[in-house]
Design a protein around this motif. Structure first.
Motif, PDB file in Angstrom:
ATOM      1  N   MET A   1       0.498  -1.064   0.242  1.00  0.00           N
ATOM      2  CA  MET A   1      -0.005   0.066   0.200  1.00  0.00           C
ATOM      3  C   MET A   1       0.745   1.208   0.034  1.00  0.00           C
ATOM      4  N   GLY A   2       2.275   1.178   0.484  1.00  0.00           N
ATOM      5  CA  GLY A   2       2.966   2.284   0.324  1.00  0.00           C
ATOM      6  C   GLY A   2       4.305   1.928   0.604  1.00  0.00           C
ATOM      7  N   ILE A   3       4.929   2.887   1.128  1.00  0.00           N
ATOM      8  CA  ILE A   3       6.394   2.465   1.806  1.00  0.00           C
ATOM      9  C   ILE A   3       6.519   2.976   3.173  1.00  0.00           C
ATOM     10  N   ALA A   4       7.057   2.346   4.219  1.00  0.00           N
ATOM     11  CA  ALA A   4       7.335   2.737   5.521  1.00  0.00           C
ATOM     12  C   ALA A   4       8.199   3.900   5.528  1.00  0.00           C
ATOM     13  N   ILE A   5       7.920   4.766   6.349  1.00  0.00           N
ATOM     14  CA  ILE A   5       8.965   5.912   6.762  1.00  0.00           C
ATOM     15  C   ILE A   5      10.324   5.348   7.597  1.00  0.00           C
ATOM     16  N   PRO A   6      11.341   5.278   7.258  1.00  0.00           N
ATOM     17  CA  PRO A   6      12.644   4.810   8.423  1.00  0.00           C
ATOM     18  C   PRO A   6      12.604   5.720   9.443  1.00  0.00           C
ATOM     19  N   SER A   7      12.865   5.600  10.616  1.00  0.00           N
ATOM     20  CA  SER A   7      13.040   6.198  11.929  1.00  0.00           C
ATOM     21  C   SER A   7      14.215   6.927  11.857  1.00  0.00           C
ATOM     22  N   ASN A   8      15.447   6.601  10.918  1.00  0.00           N
ATOM     23  CA  ASN A   8      16.379   7.506  10.973  1.00  0.00           C
ATOM     24  C   ASN A   8      16.696   8.381   9.753  1.00  0.00           C
ATOM     25  N   PHE A   9      15.483   8.881   9.026  1.00  0.00           N
ATOM     26  CA  PHE A   9      15.671   9.738   8.133  1.00  0.00           C
ATOM     27  C   PHE A   9      16.272  11.036   8.397  1.00  0.00           C
ATOM     28  N   THR A  18       4.260  15.700   9.630  1.00  0.00           N
ATOM     29  CA  THR A  18       3.614  15.033   8.542  1.00  0.00           C
ATOM     30  C   THR A  18       3.472  15.094   7.336  1.00  0.00           C
ATOM     31  N   LEU A  19       3.439  14.419   6.302  1.00  0.00           N
ATOM     32  CA  LEU A  19       3.417  14.408   4.975  1.00  0.00           C
ATOM     33  C   LEU A  19       2.032  14.143   4.214  1.00  0.00           C
ATOM     34  N   CYS A  20       1.130  13.626   5.101  1.00  0.00           N
ATOM     35  CA  CYS A  20      -0.279  13.136   4.886  1.00  0.00           C
ATOM     36  C   CYS A  20      -1.117  14.676   4.844  1.00  0.00           C
ATOM     37  N   TYR A  21      -1.718  14.812   3.652  1.00  0.00           N
ATOM     38  CA  TYR A  21      -2.533  16.031   3.765  1.00  0.00           C
ATOM     39  C   TYR A  21      -3.687  16.134   4.588  1.00  0.00           C
ATOM     40  N   ASN A  22      -4.413  14.956   4.682  1.00  0.00           N
ATOM     41  CA  ASN A  22      -5.850  14.854   5.553  1.00  0.00           C
ATOM     42  C   ASN A  22      -5.180  14.997   6.886  1.00  0.00           C
ATOM     43  N   GLY A  34      -0.862   7.883  10.871  1.00  0.00           N
ATOM     44  CA  GLY A  34      -0.276   6.502  10.261  1.00  0.00           C
ATOM     45  C   GLY A  34       1.287   6.597   9.952  1.00  0.00           C
ATOM     46  N   LYS A  35       1.616   5.308  10.078  1.00  0.00           N
ATOM     47  CA  LYS A  35       3.051   5.147  10.160  1.00  0.00           C
ATOM     48  C   LYS A  35       3.679   4.814   8.874  1.00  0.00           C
ATOM     49  N   GLU A  36       2.774   4.523   7.745  1.00  0.00           N
ATOM     50  CA  GLU A  36       3.118   4.294   6.347  1.00  0.00           C
ATOM     51  C   GLU A  36       2.476   5.181   5.529  1.00  0.00           C
ATOM     52  N   LEU A  37       3.179   5.903   4.608  1.00  0.00           N
ATOM     53  CA  LEU A  37       2.821   6.896   3.770  1.00  0.00           C
ATOM     54  C   LEU A  37       2.814   6.313   2.076  1.00  0.00           C
ATOM     55  N   ASP A  45      -4.109  12.684  -6.393  1.00  0.00           N
ATOM     56  CA  ASP A  45      -2.539  13.050  -6.391  1.00  0.00           C
ATOM     57  C   ASP A  45      -1.934  13.591  -5.315  1.00  0.00           C
ATOM     58  N   ARG A  46      -2.719  13.385  -4.076  1.00  0.00           N
ATOM     59  CA  ARG A  46      -1.862  14.086  -2.752  1.00  0.00           C
ATOM     60  C   ARG A  46      -1.566  13.124  -1.940  1.00  0.00           C
ATOM     61  N   PRO A  47      -0.428  13.123  -1.392  1.00  0.00           N
ATOM     62  CA  PRO A  47       0.283  12.073  -0.228  1.00  0.00           C
ATOM     63  C   PRO A  47      -1.024  11.755   0.897  1.00  0.00           C
ATOM     64  N   TYR A  48      -1.109  10.667   1.328  1.00  0.00           N
ATOM     65  CA  TYR A  48      -1.776  10.397   2.295  1.00  0.00           C
ATOM     66  C   TYR A  48      -1.208   9.195   3.007  1.00  0.00           C
ATOM     67  N   CYS A  49      -1.460   8.877   4.521  1.00  0.00           N
ATOM     68  CA  CYS A  49      -0.867   7.796   5.210  1.00  0.00           C
ATOM     69  C   CYS A  49      -1.909   6.659   5.212  1.00  0.00           C
ATOM     70  N   ASP A  50      -1.503   5.421   6.074  1.00  0.00           N
ATOM     71  CA  ASP A  50      -2.417   4.448   5.714  1.00  0.00           C
ATOM     72  C   ASP A  50      -3.665   4.497   6.627  1.00  0.00           C
ATOM     73  N   LYS A  51      -3.620   5.374   7.459  1.00  0.00           N
ATOM     74  CA  LYS A  51      -4.994   5.564   8.366  1.00  0.00           C
ATOM     75  C   LYS A  51      -5.704   6.243   7.616  1.00  0.00           C
ATOM     76  N   CYS A  52      -5.436   7.391   6.702  1.00  0.00           N
ATOM     77  CA  CYS A  52      -6.292   8.054   5.800  1.00  0.00           C
ATOM     78  C   CYS A  52      -6.406   7.326   4.417  1.00  0.00           C
ATOM     79  N   ALA A  53      -6.477   6.027   4.453  1.00  0.00           N
ATOM     80  CA  ALA A  53      -6.555   5.403   3.198  1.00  0.00           C
ATOM     81  C   ALA A  53      -7.861   4.796   3.153  1.00  0.00           C
ATOM     82  N   SER A  54      -8.586   4.683   1.909  1.00  0.00           N
ATOM     83  CA  SER A  54      -9.868   4.155   1.759  1.00  0.00           C
ATOM     84  C   SER A  54     -10.002   2.725   2.296  1.00  0.00           C
TER      85      SER A  54
END
Length: 212
Positions: A1-9, A18-22, A34-37, A45-54
């Motif tokens: 569903m997406g790629i997980a954001i690493p903890s050491n970025f 957060t990069l999730c528009y919602n 959400g932990k996954e983006l 065409d906007r970024p969203y996290c796993d909790k804001c997915a349909s």
């Protein structure tokens, strides 16, 4: 569903929040985000996290797949099958017999403006995209069926662990023939005349008392 954001970025990226528009629009606290983006929504065409997915299709954000419904109806089709009968010995002429049959099926209708958008998107896919999307949805259907089966098993196991409900015995109704014979015996023993009204009254009394 997406790629997980690493903890050491990088810290400069972390400072962006957060990069999730919602989540930004709703001012969701960071610990509840959400932990996954996903890179972007297929529709807006906007970024969203796993909790804001349909919940219906995670390729869309929750705001881009809301006007959608599936209506399931039980239908019955009555038909007639015609079979040609041929005598292998050629002694009888060919004939046709009609066999009626009935088929039960489920009619599924997909409605909503978001489904119309998805139909348009499918029509615009390339052959490669169609093949990839088909495999994606086949895998999704398989996962959904497995989840439904597991839930049914858990529900059955839960019911099996429940104590058996208390069964209240049903009082057996008196046998009218036995009651009638008993009334006759009582009247004969007492030397009374077997009058119709007396017999009726005695019979009703025994039926009400539930004697055997």
């Amino acid at each position: 569903m997406g790629i997980a954001i690493p903890s050491n970025f990088n810290e400069d990226i972390r400072d962006l929040g957060t990069l999730c528009y919602n989540c930004i629009a709703l001012s969701v606290p960071e610990e509840l985000q959400g932990k996954e983006l996903r890179i972007n929504c297929t529709r807006c065409d906007r970024p969203y996290c796993d909790k804001c997915a349909s919940k219906t299709d995670p390729q869309f954000c929750t705001n881009c797949l809301t006007d959608f419904q599936a209506i399931i109806r039980d239908q019955t089709y009555n038909g007639v099958e015609h079979l040609r009968v041929i005598d292998p010995r050629g002694e009888k002429e060919e004939s046709v017999i009609s066999i009626p049959y009935k088929v039960k099926y489920k009619q599924i209708s997909l409605l909503g403006t978001d489904w119309l958008f998805y139909e348009t998107a499918i029509a615009g896919m390339s052959d490669t995209q169609l093949a990839a999307s088909l495999q994606w949805h086949k895998a999704a259907v398989s996962e959904i069926e497995i989840e439904i089966t597991e839930r049914k098993i858990k529900h059955a196991q839960h019911l099996a662990k429940q104590p058996n409900p208390k069964v209240t015995p049903i009082k057996k109704a008196p046998d009218n023939a036995k009651v009638f014979n008993k009334v006759m015996q009582m009247l004969q023993t007492l030397g009374q005349v077997c009058d119709k009204d007396q017999l009726k009254e005695a019979l009703e009394g025994l039926l009400k008392s539930g004697s055997k």
